[in-house]
Structure formats: structure tokens, C-alpha cells
Design an enzyme around this catalytic site. Structure first.
Site, PDB file in Angstrom:
ATOM      1  N   ASP A  39      28.173 -21.921 -48.249  1.00 22.15           N
ATOM      2  CA  ASP A  39      28.016 -22.401 -49.613  1.00 22.15           C
ATOM      3  C   ASP A  39      29.137 -23.382 -49.913  1.00 22.15           C
ATOM      4  O   ASP A  39      30.208 -23.320 -49.310  1.00 22.15           O
ATOM      5  CB  ASP A  39      28.063 -21.202 -50.576  1.00 22.15           C
ATOM      6  CG  ASP A  39      27.624 -21.568 -51.978  1.00 22.15           C
ATOM      7  OD1 ASP A  39      26.857 -22.528 -52.141  1.00 22.15           O
ATOM      8  OD2 ASP A  39      28.057 -20.883 -52.932  1.00 22.15           O
ATOM      9  N   HIS A  57      26.305 -31.503 -46.563  1.00 25.57           N
ATOM     10  CA  HIS A  57      25.400 -30.670 -45.768  1.00 25.57           C
ATOM     11  C   HIS A  57      25.587 -30.931 -44.268  1.00 25.57           C
ATOM     12  O   HIS A  57      25.531 -30.006 -43.461  1.00 25.57           O
ATOM     13  CB  HIS A  57      23.951 -30.943 -46.160  1.00 25.57           C
ATOM     14  CG  HIS A  57      23.606 -30.483 -47.549  1.00 25.57           C
ATOM     15  ND1 HIS A  57      23.954 -29.241 -48.015  1.00 25.57           N
ATOM     16  CD2 HIS A  57      22.944 -31.118 -48.566  1.00 25.57           C
ATOM     17  CE1 HIS A  57      23.524 -29.115 -49.271  1.00 25.57           C
ATOM     18  NE2 HIS A  57      22.927 -30.234 -49.612  1.00 25.57           N
ATOM     19  N   LEU A 149      24.028 -15.093 -27.207  1.00 27.85           N
ATOM     20  CA  LEU A 149      24.108 -14.998 -28.659  1.00 27.85           C
ATOM     21  C   LEU A 149      22.741 -15.224 -29.290  1.00 27.85           C
ATOM     22  O   LEU A 149      22.074 -16.216 -29.008  1.00 27.85           O
ATOM     23  CB  LEU A 149      25.096 -16.034 -29.197  1.00 27.85           C
ATOM     24  CG  LEU A 149      25.333 -16.025 -30.713  1.00 27.85           C
ATOM     25  CD1 LEU A 149      26.043 -14.763 -31.141  1.00 27.85           C
ATOM     26  CD2 LEU A 149      26.118 -17.267 -31.130  1.00 27.85           C
TER      27      LEU A 149
END
Length: 261
Positions: A39, A57, A149
Site C-alpha cells: 500500500d 505502482h 516458492l
């Protein structure tokens, strides 16, 4: 001391502190599944003087790639990234949303080429632009057999929507098997709902991290995070440092986890 010398000194101290934090963490104290809510990207871009939110972003996406490497190096097995909510799809400015969709597609493709990593899309593919849905599906298929992962990309995701989809799936399956509503109502369990979530087969998040100082879930993994630990970082998404991550893990390791109490 010159300016460059001072900078080097700060860098040295930072590396020493990071190394000390890392050494104090043992495999037994590292969470299996970490969920990340990045955020503050737009705020970061505005404060840094960039002309568009897309700059924030893009910086946030690059930081998430770093974050995944930190998790992998530490031994975390599953990471869930909240990248685009169902609300974002309807409430964001159309130009910002178009840029964000392009950035997410680039990130998904990059992650699918990381050796050993497995990428999985969690969310509603049918509400996404066709090209983004295609990229996510390709990334998932390309990495399906990988055992390293496990990276969940929450795109077009909403926790309430996920629960609704799970219940719909249960109802459809029960109807197909010829069962009655009375029987379903009498026997429905939390475990059964869990078997129909987007993350079926995965352990729930041990730790949920959110950047930018905000302290709310924002419809992310509502069901799965019922017993999760939470850690809120003041840093804006693109400013997240490895030392912030290690502090979050240290804090998690020090907690006495209590389920339901």
C-alpha cells in the site's frame, strides 16, 4: 568525513544490522506462509514528485519482486500478494487502472521465469481484461510443476467474493450429487468451505504484512487470516527495506500465537 564516506558508513551499519537480524532467525521461527498488502504506491509517487500514479505502482511492483526474493532466501514457502481488488476494478481512474493492469501483467510474467517459483492466480479471472487473464493463466501453467516458492497473485480478488464463490461451488456440487438443502445445512463445516476457496490445499497465512501505516484488511484473505498474526509497516510500499521485512519476521517469531483466544 565526505558525503560519500558518510553514505558508505550508513550502508555498512545497515548491512551489519540486517545480518544480525537474519542470524537471530531460525528455520523454526520463520512463517510458512506470508501475505503482503502493498500500500502507498500512489502516495509515494506524489511525494517523490512523479507525474503519475503509474510511477508508484511500477516502483511497488519492483519492490514486491525484491520482497519475494527476501522471503525465498529466508525459507518462507508461500507468499500471497494483494495486487488488484475487485473494488479497484470499478473505483480506480480508467487511465490509472489501465497502467496498473499492464504493470501487473509484466510482474506476473517476470515471476513465472524465476527458477523454481510457482505462480498461482487467485481471484476472478472472468472479470479481468482478457489480456491480463491470459498472462496470469500462462504464468500459472508455465510454473505448474515447480516446487519452490509458491507465489499467489491476488488479482481481481475480494475476500467476500471468494467466500461467495466457495458457497456457490459447494451448493452446485451438492446438487449434482443429489443431496438436499436440509442435509447440506446440517453438515456444512468450515473445513468444507476451505476446500472450495481459491487457496485450497494451502496452509493459511501465518503472518499478514501491510505497508504505509494503514491498519485494515481491505477484503484480503478474510477467511484464511482468521488466526493470522498482523504486522503494519509505516514505510510506503516502494520504500520497504529488507530490514523492515526482517523486523516483521522477528516480531512474529517473538509472539505467543493463540488460536481462538
Amino acid at each position: 568525513m565526505t558525503r560519500s564516506g558518510a553514505a558508505d558508513g550508513r550502508g555498512l551499519l545497515y548491512r551489519l544490522y540486517s545480518s544480525r537480524l537474519r542470524r537471530r532467525l531460525t528455520p523454526e521461527t520463520v512463517p510458512h506462509h506470508v501475505a503482503m498488502m502493498i500500500d502507498g504506491n500512489r502516495r509515494w509517487a506524489r511525494q517523490a514528485g512523479y507525474p503519475t500514479a503509474a510511477d508508484g505502482h511500477r516502483a511497488g511492483a519492483a519492490k514486491m519482486h525484491d520482497f519475494l526474493r527476501w522471503c525465498d532466501d529466508l525459507g518462507v514457502r508461500v507468499v500471497s500478494l494483494y495486487l488488484l481488488s475487485t473494488d479497484n476494478l470499478s473505483k480506480r481512474d480508467s487511465k490509472e487502472l489501465a497502467d496498473l493492469i499492464e504493470i501487473i501483467a509484466e510482474l506476473a510474467d517476470e515471476l513465472s521465469h524465476e527458477p523454481g517459483w510457482r505462480v498461482q492466480h487467485v481471484g476472478r479471472a472472468e472479470i479481468l481484461p482478457a489480456e491480463l487473464a491470459r498472462v496470469l493463466a500462462t504464468a500459472q501453467e508455465r510454473t505448474r510443476e515447480n516446487t519452490g516458492l509458491h507465489v499467489n497473485l491476488a488479482v481481481g480478488y475480494g475476500g467476500r467474493s471468494e467466500i461467495v464463490d466457495a458457497v456457490r461451488s459447494i451448493l452446485a456440487q451438492h446438487h449434482e450429487n443429489g443431496g438436499s438443502l436440509e442435509d447440506l445445512a446440517a453438515n456444512l463445516t468450515p473445513e468444507q468451505i476451505g476446500e472450495h476457496l481459491y487457496t485450497v490445499g494451502q496452509a493459511d497465512p501465518d503472518l499478514v504484512i501491510r505497508t504505509s501505516g494503514e491498519q485494515r484488511l481491505s477484503d484480503f484473505l478474510l477467511w484464511q487470516s482468521a488466526h493470522s498474526e498482523f504486522y503494519f509497516v509505516e514505510a510506503l510500499g516502494p520504500d520497504l527495506r529488507k530490514v523492515d521485512f526482517l523486523r516483521a519476521i522477528r516480531d512474529y517469531a517473538s509472539r505467543d500465537r493463540r488460536y481462538g483466544g
